[in-house]
Motif scaffolding. Sequence first.
Motif, mmCIF file in Angstrom:
data_model
loop_
_atom_site.group_PDB
_atom_site.id
_atom_site.type_symbol
_atom_site.label_atom_id
_atom_site.label_comp_id
_atom_site.label_asym_id
_atom_site.label_seq_id
_atom_site.Cartn_x
_atom_site.Cartn_y
_atom_site.Cartn_z
ATOM 1 N N LEU A 177 68.015 -16.248 67.014
ATOM 2 C CA LEU A 177 66.914 -16.677 67.795
ATOM 3 C C LEU A 177 65.614 -15.908 67.309
ATOM 4 O O LEU A 177 64.650 -16.802 67.310
ATOM 5 C CB LEU A 177 67.352 -16.417 69.192
ATOM 6 N N ALA A 178 65.690 -14.719 67.019
ATOM 7 C CA ALA A 178 64.474 -14.015 66.350
ATOM 8 C C ALA A 178 63.897 -14.739 65.003
ATOM 9 O O ALA A 178 62.852 -14.825 64.787
ATOM 10 C CB ALA A 178 64.903 -12.635 66.492
ATOM 11 N N LEU A 185 62.349 -18.037 65.798
ATOM 12 C CA LEU A 185 61.184 -17.886 66.542
ATOM 13 C C LEU A 185 60.235 -17.111 65.554
ATOM 14 O O LEU A 185 59.152 -16.948 65.939
ATOM 15 C CB LEU A 185 61.320 -17.197 67.811
ATOM 16 N N ASN A 186 60.651 -16.742 64.379
ATOM 17 C CA ASN A 186 59.635 -16.097 63.447
ATOM 18 C C ASN A 186 59.159 -17.128 62.519
ATOM 19 O O ASN A 186 58.279 -16.653 61.776
ATOM 20 C CB ASN A 186 60.300 -15.206 62.473
ATOM 21 N N GLN A 187 59.227 -18.307 62.657
ATOM 22 C CA GLN A 187 58.695 -19.372 61.714
ATOM 23 C C GLN A 187 57.386 -19.917 62.292
ATOM 24 O O GLN A 187 57.081 -19.655 63.465
ATOM 25 C CB GLN A 187 59.937 -20.419 61.728
ATOM 26 N N ILE A 224 55.087 -22.430 69.025
ATOM 27 C CA ILE A 224 55.909 -21.414 68.927
ATOM 28 C C ILE A 224 55.717 -20.308 70.049
ATOM 29 O O ILE A 224 56.791 -19.596 70.695
ATOM 30 C CB ILE A 224 55.694 -20.600 67.516
ATOM 31 N N TYR A 229 57.995 -21.665 72.805
ATOM 32 C CA TYR A 229 59.203 -21.311 72.908
ATOM 33 C C TYR A 229 59.644 -19.711 73.045
ATOM 34 O O TYR A 229 60.510 -19.549 73.463
ATOM 35 C CB TYR A 229 59.942 -21.524 71.214
ATOM 36 N N ARG A 230 58.873 -18.656 72.719
ATOM 37 C CA ARG A 230 59.019 -17.489 72.581
ATOM 38 C C ARG A 230 59.058 -17.317 74.268
ATOM 39 O O ARG A 230 59.789 -16.340 74.740
ATOM 40 C CB ARG A 230 57.832 -16.715 71.851
ATOM 41 N N ILE A 256 62.250 -18.174 76.123
ATOM 42 C CA ILE A 256 63.130 -17.330 75.672
ATOM 43 C C ILE A 256 63.319 -16.102 76.476
ATOM 44 O O ILE A 256 64.188 -15.464 77.041
ATOM 45 C CB ILE A 256 63.339 -16.887 74.060
ATOM 46 N N VAL A 297 65.865 -10.385 71.282
ATOM 47 C CA VAL A 297 64.797 -11.158 70.562
ATOM 48 C C VAL A 297 63.460 -10.636 70.456
ATOM 49 O O VAL A 297 63.198 -10.820 69.296
ATOM 50 C CB VAL A 297 64.619 -12.719 71.368
ATOM 51 N N LEU A 316 62.241 -9.698 66.759
ATOM 52 C CA LEU A 316 61.114 -10.366 66.275
ATOM 53 C C LEU A 316 60.202 -9.474 65.934
ATOM 54 O O LEU A 316 59.465 -9.598 64.784
ATOM 55 C CB LEU A 316 60.408 -11.409 67.445
#
Length: 315
Positions: free
Chosen positions: A111-112, A115-117, A122, A125-126, A129, A193, A197
């Motif tokens: 997941l991390a 979510l690092n993209q 974004i 989304y973070r 979570i 996460v 991240l």
Amino acid sequence: MTVSTAPPRAASTPRAERRAGSMRRRIAPHLVGWGFVGPATLIVVGLSLFPAVWALWLSLRDSDLATSGEFVGLANYRDMVHDPALRDAAWHTLVYSLLYVPGSVLVGLPLAVALNQRIRFIGFYRTCIFIPYVTSAAAVGILSNFVLDPEFGIVNSGIRGLGLPVQGFLQDPDQALYVLVAVSLWWSIGLPVVIYLAALQDVPGELKEAALVDGANPWQAFRNVTLPQLRPATTFVVIWQMITALQLFDLVFTTTKGQPLDSTSVIVYYLYDQAFKQFDAGYGAAVAYVLFLVTLVVSALMLRRGSGNGRGAGA
């Protein structure tokens, strides 16, 4: 005529004054700092040490919380060896930990990475979570009771719609503990996460670019460059989640209360039951101290192993 041989003090006075002034300048900032944090530190340490010392004294007595009871020495600790209910609670805690801790890493790390993209929304989304983690375990437990209710829960309503058999979830002795693991992961996965991240964003981009230039594909670059850089974060996540697993209580209290058929009775809930329901406070305190020692030993071993891996990676 008597001649004085004492050394003149006037000559050494300026040097002594300079030394004293220098010492005052060095000590003054520390005194100011301790003046601010000292009272709060005393309160925090006092509130931590007093319950610990009192619980140790209580574990050596046959106390029912209302009275101090008689001194029994290590009898409460000896009774733990022959307690089948405690063995069952320890086994449930072990199973829960073996599923919950690796699950935190195996779910949190992908997941991390996702979510690092650099994609749109974004931040949204973070936030989604991490939101469950800031919700209290009691609220999550109450919500789980409604969602997973065998008769009226939304999950079983969906299962019925698919023509599948209805599940007992938290009311099924064969499923309840595993359902608690799933609920716990959904609730607390935000912390691993966030930690991963932050660690991913600290990995130098030059290392990944160099690996790609040398012919590595993205998976090889991630496995050989990124993963070794995440070892400190993994060590922290494993230790933190292990401590959380060993101290599981809120979720059990608000969902199953150790049932059905004691299939979800974990150590902390068991000692709570002994101390505050059975009024065997001395025995409950003994269980708490043994759990504290186990947590300390496990954390130290994991920290040492993580440090060893880190040195090996650095070499």
